[in-house]
Write a protein that holds these residues in place. Sequence first.
Motif, PDB file in Angstrom:
ATOM      1  N   GLY A  17       0.760  -1.108   0.061  1.00 54.21           N
ATOM      2  CA  GLY A  17      -0.132   0.066  -0.047  1.00 54.21           C
ATOM      3  C   GLY A  17       0.609   1.140  -0.017  1.00 54.21           C
ATOM      4  N   CYS A  18       0.120   2.484   0.325  1.00 54.34           N
ATOM      5  CA  CYS A  18       1.035   3.682   0.364  1.00 54.34           C
ATOM      6  C   CYS A  18       0.085   4.688   1.048  1.00 54.34           C
ATOM      7  N   ALA A  19       0.882   5.406   1.854  1.00 52.81           N
ATOM      8  CA  ALA A  19       0.302   6.345   3.001  1.00 52.81           C
ATOM      9  C   ALA A  19       0.297   7.867   2.237  1.00 52.81           C
ATOM     10  N   VAL A  20       0.743   7.953   1.333  1.00 52.72           N
ATOM     11  CA  VAL A  20       0.746   9.404   0.553  1.00 52.72           C
ATOM     12  C   VAL A  20      -0.609   9.763  -0.045  1.00 52.72           C
ATOM     13  N   GLY A  21      -1.122   8.895  -0.452  1.00 52.56           N
ATOM     14  CA  GLY A  21      -2.636   9.181  -1.043  1.00 52.56           C
ATOM     15  C   GLY A  21      -2.818  10.023  -2.268  1.00 52.56           C
ATOM     16  N   CYS A  22      -2.023   9.944  -3.257  1.00 51.60           N
ATOM     17  CA  CYS A  22      -2.003  10.903  -4.380  1.00 51.60           C
ATOM     18  C   CYS A  22      -3.373  10.416  -5.115  1.00 51.60           C
ATOM     19  N   ARG A  23      -3.881  11.600  -5.535  1.00 48.17           N
ATOM     20  CA  ARG A  23      -5.294  11.441  -6.017  1.00 48.17           C
ATOM     21  C   ARG A  23      -5.556  10.626  -7.457  1.00 48.17           C
ATOM     22  N   HIS A  44      -5.023   4.728  -3.227  1.00 49.03           N
ATOM     23  CA  HIS A  44      -6.667   4.577  -2.853  1.00 49.03           C
ATOM     24  C   HIS A  44      -6.841   3.286  -2.001  1.00 49.03           C
ATOM     25  N   GLN A  45      -5.892   2.412  -1.992  1.00 49.39           N
ATOM     26  CA  GLN A  45      -6.080   1.422  -1.069  1.00 49.39           C
ATOM     27  C   GLN A  45      -5.655   1.490   0.096  1.00 49.39           C
ATOM     28  N   GLY A  46      -4.908   2.268   0.519  1.00 44.42           N
ATOM     29  CA  GLY A  46      -4.581   2.608   1.888  1.00 44.42           C
ATOM     30  C   GLY A  46      -3.044   1.810   2.140  1.00 44.42           C
ATOM     31  N   PHE A  47      -2.788   1.816   3.380  1.00 37.82           N
ATOM     32  CA  PHE A  47      -1.173   1.496   3.830  1.00 37.82           C
ATOM     33  C   PHE A  47      -1.551   0.433   4.867  1.00 37.82           C
ATOM     34  N   GLU A  80      -3.742  19.225  -3.605  1.00 39.73           N
ATOM     35  CA  GLU A  80      -5.020  18.445  -3.825  1.00 39.73           C
ATOM     36  C   GLU A  80      -4.673  17.030  -4.456  1.00 39.73           C
ATOM     37  N   LEU A  81      -3.619  17.031  -5.511  1.00 36.89           N
ATOM     38  CA  LEU A  81      -3.126  15.804  -6.141  1.00 36.89           C
ATOM     39  C   LEU A  81      -2.278  15.191  -5.423  1.00 36.89           C
ATOM     40  N   VAL A  82      -1.267  15.785  -4.698  1.00 35.14           N
ATOM     41  CA  VAL A  82      -0.230  15.026  -4.078  1.00 35.14           C
ATOM     42  C   VAL A  82      -0.234  15.426  -2.549  1.00 35.14           C
ATOM     43  N   PRO A  83      -0.878  14.974  -1.620  1.00 37.19           N
ATOM     44  CA  PRO A  83      -1.244  15.428  -0.337  1.00 37.19           C
ATOM     45  C   PRO A  83       0.200  15.914   0.389  1.00 37.19           C
ATOM     46  N   LEU A  84       1.193  15.210   0.187  1.00 36.20           N
ATOM     47  CA  LEU A  84       2.608  15.430   0.763  1.00 36.20           C
ATOM     48  C   LEU A  84       2.973  16.689   0.484  1.00 36.20           C
ATOM     49  N   ASN A  85       2.515  17.412  -0.410  1.00 38.23           N
ATOM     50  CA  ASN A  85       2.986  18.837  -0.961  1.00 38.23           C
ATOM     51  C   ASN A  85       2.503  19.671   0.173  1.00 38.23           C
ATOM     52  N   ARG A  86       1.474  19.599   0.939  1.00 37.79           N
ATOM     53  CA  ARG A  86       1.263  20.354   2.329  1.00 37.79           C
ATOM     54  C   ARG A  86       2.347  20.519   3.062  1.00 37.79           C
ATOM     55  N   LEU A 122      -8.356  10.480   4.277  1.00 37.43           N
ATOM     56  CA  LEU A 122      -8.132  11.468   2.899  1.00 37.43           C
ATOM     57  C   LEU A 122      -9.483  12.232   2.587  1.00 37.43           C
ATOM     58  N   VAL A 123      -9.590  13.375   2.656  1.00 35.73           N
ATOM     59  CA  VAL A 123     -10.632  14.281   2.211  1.00 35.73           C
ATOM     60  C   VAL A 123     -10.497  14.551   0.802  1.00 35.73           C
ATOM     61  N   ARG A 124     -11.257  14.003  -0.138  1.00 43.13           N
ATOM     62  CA  ARG A 124     -10.668  14.256  -1.380  1.00 43.13           C
ATOM     63  C   ARG A 124     -11.708  15.300  -2.196  1.00 43.13           C
ATOM     64  N   ALA A 125     -10.975  16.234  -2.682  1.00 42.47           N
ATOM     65  CA  ALA A 125     -11.727  17.334  -3.431  1.00 42.47           C
ATOM     66  C   ALA A 125     -12.406  16.693  -4.632  1.00 42.47           C
ATOM     67  N   PRO A 126     -13.679  17.173  -4.860  1.00 40.53           N
ATOM     68  CA  PRO A 126     -14.322  16.702  -6.144  1.00 40.53           C
ATOM     69  C   PRO A 126     -13.672  17.128  -7.344  1.00 40.53           C
ATOM     70  N   VAL A 127     -13.776  16.314  -8.426  1.00 38.99           N
ATOM     71  CA  VAL A 127     -13.164  16.822  -9.556  1.00 38.99           C
ATOM     72  C   VAL A 127     -13.368  18.311  -9.817  1.00 38.99           C
ATOM     73  N   LYS A 128     -14.602  18.900  -9.757  1.00 33.24           N
ATOM     74  CA  LYS A 128     -14.796  20.097 -10.067  1.00 33.24           C
ATOM     75  C   LYS A 128     -14.110  21.342  -9.446  1.00 33.24           C
ATOM     76  N   VAL A 129     -13.829  20.956  -7.976  1.00 33.03           N
ATOM     77  CA  VAL A 129     -13.049  21.757  -7.067  1.00 33.03           C
ATOM     78  C   VAL A 129     -11.503  21.789  -7.652  1.00 33.03           C
ATOM     79  N   LEU A 130     -11.151  20.576  -7.981  1.00 28.27           N
ATOM     80  CA  LEU A 130      -9.666  20.833  -8.640  1.00 28.27           C
ATOM     81  C   LEU A 130      -9.473  21.482  -9.967  1.00 28.27           C
TER      82      LEU A 130
END
Length: 383
Positions: free
Chosen positions: A111-117, A123-126, A233-239, A364-372
Amino acid sequence: MERVNLLDFDRDGLTAFVEQLGEKRFRATQLFRWIHQKGASDFDTMSDLARSLRDKLRDRAEVRSLPVVGEHVSADGTVKWLFDVGAGNAVETVFIPEADRGTLCVSSQAGCAVGCRFCSTGHQGFSRNLATGEILAQLWHAEHALRARLGLKEGERAVTNVVMMGMGEPLQNYAALVPALRTMLDDHGYGLSRRRVTVSTSGVVPMIDRLREDCPVALAVSLHAPDDPLRDELVPLNRKYPLAELLAACRRYLDAAPRDFITFEYCMLDGVNDSDAQARALVRLLVEDQSTAVSCKINLIPFNPFPASGLLRSPAPRVQAFAAVLQRAGIVTTVRKTRGDDIDAACGQLAGEVQDRTRVHERLVRAPVKVLRRAATMQETKA
């Protein structure tokens, strides 16, 4: 007594283990060659090792590969293996044959904990980090299985390039990663050059700096946006590590890197990050603004859709137009050819089986595509 897995050791680690057994240091190099160059796992076949050492190894050690749950071969020759790593987890490894190379895409985590959109793995988690031996077991199995299948002669390699681009963020499993890299590079192991081993990261800045000091190999960075708001939004680690910090780390890395450029991966998402204005913003970021500029090439990656993403692949003409803007600015730009998508082995599709411990759907709070798309439009307006 549980046996030690010898795949967990680089050559220095194996030397220390052999010395603990009361044997001379040179025996470790002999043993290392048997394991990695010849693919041996039965100590009795290691004919130039002293009988006393072989007896000790049978009692205390083993070469423990990973059980193969499944193997799929694409119409284009790409091979995907699913390896069981226990506790309901499985990881995927992909071999991509080309005329001049054979590239193995290796996983570093279940899995992966970064959670890129845009990534199916995220999406499967870690669940957990892989051990060094579990990372190397993917290469060990692939190299020797492919040699037998292809009828290669002794000394001929099936795997000429390794990319740590499979499941997981390699730099979040640093302690296990570095010994695995050293074994890949070791002339008594797989003998790969530093230019032919690539670590791909979403941007773990402190570990980029550590890798520069400990084991500099080729570096690929998942960029995917020309500005912080969209990349957040796409790569949460950027925060945590925004673009200015990330690019500064990339410039520092070039001091020790085997190549004179960093590869930036950019997944092309329809209506989200693929406009000409965003291409021009990328040029400003990487070329024109001297505070962030870095010697680089850009690899544009056609997005491989999966239902939970809500995203679409950029049309081919849009990708070509985006690439043209970058190329006119003097940036070496390639468009990755999609390989193995008929067996879900293409970039961003690796998912395996993960017993998520992170409750990813809640975390993960995923922004809707329209928000992106709104965020992208606002940045274009400012530009």
